[in-house]
Design a protein around this motif. Structure first.
Motif, PDB file in Angstrom:
ATOM      1  N   VAL A   1      22.231  35.427  35.202  1.00  0.00           N
ATOM      2  CA  VAL A   1      23.024  36.475  35.841  1.00  0.00           C
ATOM      3  C   VAL A   1      24.332  35.857  36.329  1.00  0.00           C
ATOM      4  N   ILE A   2      25.421  36.592  36.148  1.00  0.00           N
ATOM      5  CA  ILE A   2      26.723  36.173  36.688  1.00  0.00           C
ATOM      6  C   ILE A   2      26.828  36.686  38.121  1.00  0.00           C
ATOM      7  N   VAL A   3      27.236  35.820  39.031  1.00  0.00           N
ATOM      8  CA  VAL A   3      27.368  36.196  40.438  1.00  0.00           C
ATOM      9  C   VAL A   3      28.793  35.901  40.899  1.00  0.00           C
ATOM     10  N   THR A   4      29.442  36.903  41.467  1.00  0.00           N
ATOM     11  CA  THR A   4      30.760  36.749  42.079  1.00  0.00           C
ATOM     12  C   THR A   4      30.647  37.066  43.561  1.00  0.00           C
ATOM     13  N   THR A   5      31.142  36.165  44.409  1.00  0.00           N
ATOM     14  CA  THR A   5      31.069  36.344  45.862  1.00  0.00           C
ATOM     15  C   THR A   5      32.490  36.453  46.405  1.00  0.00           C
ATOM     16  N   ILE A   6      32.869  37.650  46.833  1.00  0.00           N
ATOM     17  CA  ILE A   6      34.221  37.898  47.326  1.00  0.00           C
ATOM     18  C   ILE A   6      34.250  37.638  48.834  1.00  0.00           C
ATOM     19  N   PRO A   7      35.108  36.729  49.313  1.00  0.00           N
ATOM     20  CA  PRO A   7      35.152  36.451  50.758  1.00  0.00           C
ATOM     21  C   PRO A   7      35.660  37.654  51.547  1.00  0.00           C
ATOM     22  N   PHE A   8      35.161  37.784  52.765  1.00  0.00           N
ATOM     23  CA  PHE A   8      35.750  38.749  53.686  1.00  0.00           C
ATOM     24  C   PHE A   8      37.152  38.258  54.056  1.00  0.00           C
ATOM     25  N   ASN A   9      38.076  39.204  54.284  1.00  0.00           N
ATOM     26  CA  ASN A   9      39.473  38.833  54.531  1.00  0.00           C
ATOM     27  C   ASN A   9      39.986  37.916  53.413  1.00  0.00           C
ATOM     28  N   HIS A  10      39.668  38.299  52.164  1.00  0.00           N
ATOM     29  CA  HIS A  10      39.974  37.420  51.037  1.00  0.00           C
ATOM     30  C   HIS A  10      41.473  37.168  50.889  1.00  0.00           C
ATOM     31  N   TRP A  11      42.297  38.059  51.417  1.00  0.00           N
ATOM     32  CA  TRP A  11      43.746  37.827  51.333  1.00  0.00           C
ATOM     33  C   TRP A  11      44.166  36.592  52.122  1.00  0.00           C
ATOM     34  N   MET A  12      43.345  36.170  53.102  1.00  0.00           N
ATOM     35  CA  MET A  12      43.657  34.962  53.868  1.00  0.00           C
ATOM     36  C   MET A  12      43.334  33.699  53.078  1.00  0.00           C
ATOM     37  N   HIS A  13      42.566  33.839  51.998  1.00  0.00           N
ATOM     38  CA  HIS A  13      42.225  32.690  51.158  1.00  0.00           C
ATOM     39  C   HIS A  13      43.277  32.467  50.070  1.00  0.00           C
ATOM     40  N   GLY A  14      44.224  33.323  49.945  1.00  0.00           N
ATOM     41  CA  GLY A  14      45.236  33.233  48.894  1.00  0.00           C
ATOM     42  C   GLY A  14      45.419  34.595  48.252  1.00  0.00           C
ATOM     43  N   ASP A  15      46.657  34.944  47.954  1.00  0.00           N
ATOM     44  CA  ASP A  15      46.957  36.294  47.490  1.00  0.00           C
ATOM     45  C   ASP A  15      46.222  36.662  46.216  1.00  0.00           C
ATOM     46  N   THR A  16      45.974  35.684  45.333  1.00  0.00           N
ATOM     47  CA  THR A  16      45.385  35.994  44.030  1.00  0.00           C
ATOM     48  C   THR A  16      43.919  35.605  43.925  1.00  0.00           C
ATOM     49  N   MET A  17      43.332  35.092  45.001  1.00  0.00           N
ATOM     50  CA  MET A  17      41.982  34.545  44.894  1.00  0.00           C
ATOM     51  C   MET A  17      40.975  35.588  44.428  1.00  0.00           C
ATOM     52  N   ALA A  18      40.969  36.755  45.072  1.00  0.00           N
ATOM     53  CA  ALA A  18      39.978  37.772  44.705  1.00  0.00           C
ATOM     54  C   ALA A  18      40.175  38.225  43.269  1.00  0.00           C
ATOM     55  N   ASP A  19      41.427  38.406  42.845  1.00  0.00           N
ATOM     56  CA  ASP A  19      41.680  38.814  41.464  1.00  0.00           C
ATOM     57  C   ASP A  19      41.140  37.784  40.487  1.00  0.00           C
ATOM     58  N   GLU A  20      41.317  36.502  40.801  1.00  0.00           N
ATOM     59  CA  GLU A  20      40.815  35.445  39.917  1.00  0.00           C
ATOM     60  C   GLU A  20      39.288  35.470  39.833  1.00  0.00           C
ATOM     61  N   LEU A  21      38.625  35.762  40.947  1.00  0.00           N
ATOM     62  CA  LEU A  21      37.165  35.845  40.934  1.00  0.00           C
ATOM     63  C   LEU A  21      36.695  37.009  40.067  1.00  0.00           C
ATOM     64  N   TRP A  22      37.338  38.173  40.220  1.00  0.00           N
ATOM     65  CA  TRP A  22      37.008  39.327  39.381  1.00  0.00           C
ATOM     66  C   TRP A  22      37.259  39.017  37.905  1.00  0.00           C
ATOM     67  N   GLN A  23      38.382  38.412  37.606  1.00  0.00           N
ATOM     68  CA  GLN A  23      38.741  38.135  36.218  1.00  0.00           C
ATOM     69  C   GLN A  23      37.778  37.148  35.576  1.00  0.00           C
ATOM     70  N   GLU A  24      37.362  36.136  36.333  1.00  0.00           N
ATOM     71  CA  GLU A  24      36.410  35.162  35.794  1.00  0.00           C
ATOM     72  C   GLU A  24      35.056  35.819  35.528  1.00  0.00           C
ATOM     73  N   GLY A  25      34.612  36.691  36.417  1.00  0.00           N
ATOM     74  CA  GLY A  25      33.358  37.399  36.169  1.00  0.00           C
ATOM     75  C   GLY A  25      33.433  38.252  34.911  1.00  0.00           C
TER      76      GLY A  25
END
Length: 228
Positions: A126-150
């Motif tokens: 199974v592929i698992v993606t874990t999106i951080p809370f307040n993900h914008w504080m981790h970097g502007d593109t971090m969440a998008d990169e996690l979605w794209q990799e999944g």
């Protein structure tokens, strides 16, 4: 494949003991593993959770919630260190010096916050993606990169894909009017198989435990109710 879905444990130790005994192929906790209102602060809980994760007998995935302080410069009470034995202060040091303390939880079989990984379970992959809370504080593109990799891994492997995101999607029975509107559109764009959230403790009882968005099943297990 048997996947156990939870969120908002808020460091109830009896719930953690129960969880470790269930024997699921994969256990996921979608945020608020800790309790930000605890009089002792987050640091003793961070240390306890680290030990629990290290000993957890199976595959585990966790994402951060608003109580977990996993953003850069998370909120910790320095005075709390003085109440801890020296060995515990030493064990906490790596977490306090890390940009994101939950990175220190990482081990084989555990997908920690801000990751996209393929997990091999007794019931299959199974592929698992874990999106951080307040993900914008981790970097502007971090969440998008996690979605794209999944999305990329699913196209390559045709493996089921599950996303952990503490806030549930808005305009659904699992999120209602208090959910995250951005997540609703991310789901429609990337179409993972499953999304697990929490945050709104009573929503499953006012709305629903599960809802569907364009073929993606979204779950909000709500606040656990277990007898002692």
């Amino acid at each position: 494949m048997r996947i156990l879905l939870l969120a908002d444990l808020h460091y109830r130790e009896d719930w953690y003991h129960w969880l470790a005994a269930q024997g699921a192929d994969l256990t996921v906790i979608a945020g608020d593993l800790l309790d930000g209102f605890s009089p002792g602060g987050l640091m003793p809980q961070m240390l306890g959770l680290s030990g629990w994760c290290a000993k957890f007998p199976g595959n585990l995935a966790v994402s951060s919630g608003n109580h977990d302080g996993n953003e850069p410069g998370g909120s910790y009470d320095p005075e709390g260190l003085a109440d801890l034995p020296e060995e515990k202060r030493d064990a906490l040091a790596p977490m306090l010096h890390a940009e994101h303390w939950m990175d220190c939880l990482e081990r084989a079989g555990l997908v920690t916050d801000g990751r996209t990984s393929i997990v091999q379970t007794p019931g299959g992959a199974v592929i698992v993606t874990t999106i951080p809370f307040n993900h914008w504080m981790h970097g502007d593109t971090m969440a998008d990169e996690l979605w794209q990799e999944g999305q990329r891994l699913r196209r390559l492997s045709r493996t089921p894909w599950i996303v952990l995101h503490h806030e549930p999607p808005a305009d659904t029975t699992v999120g209602g009017s208090m959910g995250d509107p951005e997540l609703f559109y991310k789901i429609r764009e990337y179409r993972p198989n499953f999304v697990v959230s929490g945050h709104l403790h009573g929503q499953p009882y006012r709305g629903s435990f599960a809802d569907e968005i364009d073929g993606t099943w979204c779950f909000n297990p709500g606040y656990p109710v277990l007898t002692r």
